[in-house]
Design a protein around this motif. Sequence first.
Motif, PDB file in Angstrom:
ATOM      1  N   MET A 134       0.828  -1.165   0.184  1.00  0.00           N
ATOM      2  CA  MET A 134       0.005   0.214  -0.007  1.00  0.00           C
ATOM      3  C   MET A 134       0.824   1.334  -0.168  1.00  0.00           C
ATOM      4  N   MET A 135       0.397   2.242  -0.861  1.00  0.00           N
ATOM      5  CA  MET A 135       1.202   3.453  -0.841  1.00  0.00           C
ATOM      6  C   MET A 135       0.468   4.310  -0.028  1.00  0.00           C
TER       7      MET A 135
ATOM      8  N   GLU B  92      -1.470  13.422  -5.168  1.00  0.00           N
ATOM      9  CA  GLU B  92      -1.605  12.522  -6.376  1.00  0.00           C
ATOM     10  C   GLU B  92      -1.028  13.698  -7.510  1.00  0.00           C
TER      11      GLU B  92
ATOM     12  N   GLU C 135       2.054  11.727 -12.768  1.00  0.00           N
ATOM     13  CA  GLU C 135       1.635  10.749 -13.536  1.00  0.00           C
ATOM     14  C   GLU C 135       1.809  11.047 -15.046  1.00  0.00           C
ATOM     15  N   VAL C 136       1.792  12.153 -15.667  1.00  0.00           N
ATOM     16  CA  VAL C 136       1.556  12.447 -16.690  1.00  0.00           C
ATOM     17  C   VAL C 136       3.088  12.506 -17.550  1.00  0.00           C
TER      18      VAL C 136
ATOM     19  N   LYS D 173       9.210  10.255 -16.927  1.00  0.00           N
ATOM     20  CA  LYS D 173       9.601  10.148 -15.518  1.00  0.00           C
ATOM     21  C   LYS D 173      10.555  11.321 -14.929  1.00  0.00           C
TER      22      LYS D 173
ATOM     23  N   LYS E  33       9.499  10.137  -1.353  1.00  0.00           N
ATOM     24  CA  LYS E  33       8.629   9.365  -0.407  1.00  0.00           C
ATOM     25  C   LYS E  33       8.650  10.050   0.912  1.00  0.00           C
TER      26      LYS E  33
ATOM     27  N   VAL F  87      -1.132  20.305 -17.750  1.00  0.00           N
ATOM     28  CA  VAL F  87      -2.094  19.253 -16.737  1.00  0.00           C
ATOM     29  C   VAL F  87      -2.263  19.783 -15.537  1.00  0.00           C
ATOM     30  N   CYS F  88      -1.253  20.867 -14.904  1.00  0.00           N
ATOM     31  CA  CYS F  88      -1.278  21.336 -13.734  1.00  0.00           C
ATOM     32  C   CYS F  88      -2.256  22.415 -13.424  1.00  0.00           C
ATOM     33  N   PRO F  89      -3.315  22.140 -12.650  1.00  0.00           N
ATOM     34  CA  PRO F  89      -4.156  23.081 -12.472  1.00  0.00           C
ATOM     35  C   PRO F  89      -3.978  24.382 -11.928  1.00  0.00           C
TER      36      PRO F  89
ATOM     37  N   LYS G  80       1.062   0.241  -6.703  1.00  0.00           N
ATOM     38  CA  LYS G  80       0.741   0.854  -5.443  1.00  0.00           C
ATOM     39  C   LYS G  80      -0.103   0.382  -4.453  1.00  0.00           C
TER      40      LYS G  80
ATOM     41  N   GLY H 241      -2.737  25.074 -17.831  1.00  0.00           N
ATOM     42  CA  GLY H 241      -3.396  24.156 -16.869  1.00  0.00           C
ATOM     43  C   GLY H 241      -4.540  24.608 -16.529  1.00  0.00           C
TER      44      GLY H 241
ATOM     45  N   SER I  69      -8.522  22.965 -16.708  1.00  0.00           N
ATOM     46  CA  SER I  69      -9.266  22.584 -15.697  1.00  0.00           C
ATOM     47  C   SER I  69     -10.652  23.555 -15.610  1.00  0.00           C
TER      48      SER I  69
END
Lengths: 175, 411
Positions: free
Chosen positions: A1-2, A68, A73-74, A78, A84, A105-107, B21, B366, B370
């Motif tokens: 589990m993360m 998250e 993610e996108v 990587k 962590k 993608v960053c809001p 995960k 971004g 949104s």
Amino acid sequence: MMSAAPQQLAVYIDVDRCVACYACEVACKQAHNLPVGPRLIRVISLERPRNNQVEVISAPLACVHCYEAPCVEVCPTKALSRRKEDGIVLLNRIRCIGCKMCLVVCPFGAPQVDVDGKMIKCDLCVDRLQKKKKPACVSACPVEALKFGTMEELSSMVREKWLNQMWKVKGFPQK
Amino acid sequence: MHVVIIGAGAAGVSAAETIRKHDTTSEITVISKERNLPLSPVALPEYIEGKISKKQLFLWDNKFIKKYHIELILGRTVVSVHQNEKKIIMDDGSALLYDKLLIASGASPILTEDLINRKGVFTLRTLEDAEAIRHQTKERVIIYGAGAVAVKIAIALRKIGIDVIMFCRSRVLRRLFDENICQLIHNLLITNGIKIVGVCDLKRITGDPVERVCIGTQELKCDGMIAALGVTPNTSFLNSQIIRLGPSKGIIVNEKMETSATDIYAAGDCAETKDITSGKSYIMALWPPAVEQGKVATLNMIGIKAIYEGTLPQNVIDIFDTTFVSIGSLDGEKINISKDRAVIRFTVKEGKIIGCQMVGAIENAGLISSCIKKGTTIKDLEHLELIPSGKLLSTIRSFSHIEKRSSKTSL
């Protein structure tokens, strides 16, 4: 589990205190040795009419280091990862190819384009943290609108602030 | 539980990582057609250009695979899926049983008839393709197609000094930008030394491997030709009576990324996804939605409820030193804001923002994405400072004026 980072670090922005002096922006530029262009933290001022007057709020906005994080993610190479131990979202500039997907993608529009076309983003001043210093923006703020700490520390600080305000309210239980 | 993932692209990789995960015990098998470790095709143009090393392309290394106990089968394709026995058959005849199956087989480049099986015709999808382009193009190369991939390859090759001629069926990046922004891109490409030829008969290619191409009355010598005409989903190994396919041969999935067969999910370029701005479903070969779909599919597999609401198409392209962003749809009324060389152009339908094109000033991409996802109306953005000029307010005010008169696009 993360699980969430045990010591998730964050910066708390107190909108009531910010006076839009731009000290954080200047300090950030100096700490990261940034040229004209990328602004890892940015003071945004908004105004709206209220009772025939203009109400202004200002707040410095940087990367919020999401749990998250959409950018992590996108990222197709990587280059972005979430540390962590403290949840800081870091960019590996060697792996970055400057495709700018993270920016799209960053809001919050946090990732910035550097002069070399690669991305650059707020790293919560990891090198300063190692020396037990606070991030440059937090240290520079003259009105303590920015506060730095673990989520736990910040959370109790916000509660304290709330209680202080409630204390002044009429009808609040008095001793 | 044994999860089998067909394909090791964006969707496959994100799916495997998502399972790990949340679940450390399930067995994960990833089957890849390619012989190399999973890599990022997005970075291939940069690899051709020599900006990044081969090592930087890979998403996983052997250490990672070992650490997370992922069984990776390389160089194998799946030839059939047997839903009743929960079994897949690979091209070497071996079978594999699954509990849950994710089809993330991706898509293949489209080739016209005269280009199939001809040497010297390249596409760009895998590492092998990139190596071939890198080593076999020396002086001049023809690029057939003018989409995002074509433009990226053209720029990469131009930057390493190769003479690039682009064949364009209508105009450069026509699906992503309005005509006058396309013209801007066109001019930018031309001034940086890329040659663009408009509609012409391409059937006159001579030599195998490709040696010469006729353009009108002129015959040009070239090292090869790169076809970038879009992609078609890799779904030919599926029985379309069990797993339903859409009109574009893409797998039809629901919002949980389930196919019509039980315990079989699909994600990425092989699945049809709904465009949230138009409501239509089609194959959208983009990286970000594939990652998201892979994640949603596997979360549902392991019993965590997740919903995929549809895709907002987002494209970012660097044309030499200017960045162009296209978000959402082009179909609707337009609001244009510009200052100096920066342009932000919204597409608005019934007051709602459904698309945005940006040139130069891309900091708010971004935020606008949104806003589009949330169905924000253009009036909500009135007070936002998008380009430091304060023009947005007056532009929108004038727009609401236009709206009343219901006039045509104002640019």
